[in-house]
Enzyme design. Structure first.
Site, mmCIF file in Angstrom:
data_model
loop_
_atom_site.group_PDB
_atom_site.id
_atom_site.type_symbol
_atom_site.label_atom_id
_atom_site.label_comp_id
_atom_site.label_asym_id
_atom_site.label_seq_id
_atom_site.Cartn_x
_atom_site.Cartn_y
_atom_site.Cartn_z
ATOM 1 C CG HIS A 196 -0.201 0.449 2.483
ATOM 2 N ND1 HIS A 196 0.753 -0.332 3.055
ATOM 3 C CD2 HIS A 196 -0.287 1.568 3.246
ATOM 4 C CE1 HIS A 196 1.222 0.288 4.130
ATOM 5 N NE2 HIS A 196 0.616 1.441 4.272
HETATM 6 N N1 UDP Z 1 -3.662 -4.235 8.795
HETATM 7 C C1 UDP Z 1 -4.988 -4.658 8.905
HETATM 8 N N2 UDP Z 1 -5.619 -5.081 7.779
HETATM 9 C C2 UDP Z 1 -5.031 -5.131 6.562
HETATM 10 C C3 UDP Z 1 -3.665 -4.719 6.451
HETATM 11 C C4 UDP Z 1 -3.017 -4.253 7.596
HETATM 12 O O1 UDP Z 1 -5.550 -4.653 9.990
HETATM 13 O O2 UDP Z 1 -5.675 -5.525 5.566
HETATM 14 C C5 UDP Z 1 -2.995 -3.744 10.008
HETATM 15 C C6 UDP Z 1 -1.702 -4.433 10.349
HETATM 16 O O3 UDP Z 1 -1.945 -5.545 11.180
HETATM 17 C C7 UDP Z 1 -0.900 -3.362 11.059
HETATM 18 C C8 UDP Z 1 -1.428 -2.088 10.460
HETATM 19 O O4 UDP Z 1 -2.633 -2.397 9.776
HETATM 20 O O5 UDP Z 1 -1.162 -3.375 12.440
HETATM 21 C C9 UDP Z 1 -0.417 -1.551 9.511
HETATM 22 O O6 UDP Z 1 -0.956 -0.521 8.835
HETATM 23 P P1 UDP Z 1 -0.505 -0.113 7.360
HETATM 24 O O7 UDP Z 1 0.119 -1.274 6.709
HETATM 25 O O8 UDP Z 1 -1.694 0.527 6.740
HETATM 26 O O9 UDP Z 1 0.519 1.070 7.640
HETATM 27 P P2 UDP Z 1 2.054 1.148 8.031
HETATM 28 O O10 UDP Z 1 2.298 0.233 9.183
HETATM 29 O O11 UDP Z 1 2.854 0.820 6.828
HETATM 30 O O12 UDP Z 1 2.231 2.581 8.434
#
Ligand code: UDP
Length: 369
Positions: free
Chosen positions: A209
């Site tokens: 993403h």
């Molecule tokens: N997550 C979720 N559903 C999904 C994908 C990710 O609940 O379909 C959760 C994941 O477990 C983690 C968080 O979203 O705790 C991560 O968020 P994201 O990947 O959007 O952002 P980043 O961590 O890269 O800032």
């Protein structure tokens, strides 16, 4: 009674904030009042409402309505909205989480309104200043009065930069959540898992993403090709972020789009809830991701990860040999995943780098509330 304003706006922040909110509600009920402000950055129900329900988060007291999804105008709107709330109440501190645009807006508004700022998940660095998340982290850390660091490495990064705030090293609040919610996920999501119909045996869990991958049709096409190659030998499960679903439509090679959408060994899902994501992590063999949070959660659940970026802020995982940077290079992605499938890292490779699951308690008791 102390009054705290928690500012959240994006999926990972709802999850992170829930670790602290849980402890505030259970142990600080009579002493601290926590009010939540939702910036509206993530408004899609699958990225927002589902987390409030599932994680038992209090309904936000303040909710901004943004008219733009473009980063700069959206930042302006968030700043104005947060400043207005800060001007209408007397808060003892503002809590911000992670590295999104909502984190930066909250930090700038708190600094301008002279309300003490606490940054949870401070000190992480990928040292890639082109990354929007890295820009946000650096600015927020330098504006914060309290910096909650989840690892030794994050403390060292801040010391090198000479930040002015007080550093509080605890474990990682996301580990608190993983330990708290994994048994709940195994119990509550079993039926969901059976309905998915994924056969017993190894599978790869993928999430994509980040802007670096979704804004570049060429990189995204390379990632799609890699997942197609992998799916010839191992099933792939991919919960699709709405931004990625849209970006796939911009991949110019129609045949690739078609093969990807119709490949029976690639299971495309809508974004899943946190409990569902935990269960997928628990049952998969290898994780392919560009997410910061998912890299860490893979580590907590002892799953190796292949990272779709050329740098990561979670460098310890790479040093331990259980995570590898593949960028968006198909040959590297495929070979790294296969290496982990053939030789799963030993239990001992996952050193306890992220604490003991009580980071939120440690942070709040260090704050002297
Ligand atoms: N997550 C979720 N559903 C999904 C994908 C990710 O609940 O379909 C959760 C994941 O477990 C983690 C968080 O979203 O705790 C991560 O968020 P994201 O990947 O959007 O952002 P980043 O961590 O890269 O800032």
């Amino acid at each position: 009674m102390k009054k705290l304003l928690t500012i959240v706006g994006a999926r990972p922040q709802f999850i992170k904030a829930s670790a602290v909110s849980r402890v505030l509600a259970s142990e600080y009920g009579g002493r601290v009042e926590e009010l939540v402000l939702h910036t509206g950055q993530h408004h899609d129900a699958s990225l927002s409402a589902v987390f409030f329900e599932e994680l038992g988060l209090a309904e936000p007291r303040f909710r901004l309505t943004l008219s733009s999804d473009a980063p700069v105008p959206r930042m302006g709107e968030m700043l104005c909205g947060i400043e207005q709330v800060l001007g209408s109440y007397r808060f003892d501190a503002v809590l911000v989480y992670g590295d999104t645009d909502s984190t930066l807006a909250g930090a700038l508004a708190a600094a301008k309104s002279r309300v003490p700022l606490i940054h949870v998940e401070a000190g992480l660095r990928s040292y890639d200043r082109t990354q929007p998340e890295e820009q946000n982290r650096v600015v927020v850390d330098h504006l914060s009065q309290v910096l909650n660091c989840p690892t030794e490495e994050s403390v060292r990064n801040l010391q090198r930069e000479g930040v002015g705030g007080r550093i509080i090293r605890t474990g990682d609040i996301m580990l608190d959540n993983a330990l708290h919610f994994l048994p709940i996920a195994r119990q509550r999501k079993e039926e969901w898992w059976r309905a998915l119909g994924i056969k017993d045996g190894p599978f790869v869990l993928a999430t994509v993403h980040r802007a670096c991958n979704t804004d570049s049709p060429d990189r995204l096409a390379d990632i799609m090709r890699s997942l197609l190659t992998l799916s010839e030998t191992v099933p792939v499960v991919l919960p699709l972020h709405p931004r990625t679903r849209k970006a796939i439509e911009n991949v110019t090679e129609n045949s690739l789009q078609h093969r990807f959408a119709h490949c029976s060994a690639i299971r495309l899902l809508p974004p899943v809830s946190y409990l569902e994501l935990l269960l997928l992590l628990d049952r998969c063999s290898v994780v392919v991701t560009d997410s910061g949070g998912v890299q860490k959660e893979a580590y907590f659940l002892r799953r190796p990860s292949v990272v779709l970026r050329d740098a990561t802020e979670w460098v310890d995982n790479v040093r331990q040999g259980v995570s590898s940077l593949a960028d968006a290079v198909p040959g590297v992605i495929v070979s790294q995943v296969r290496r982990f499938l053939d030789h799963a890292p030993s239990e001992g490779s996952y050193q306890p780098l992220y604490g003991n699951g009580h980071a939120a308690e440690e942070l709040l008791s260090a704050l002297d509330l």
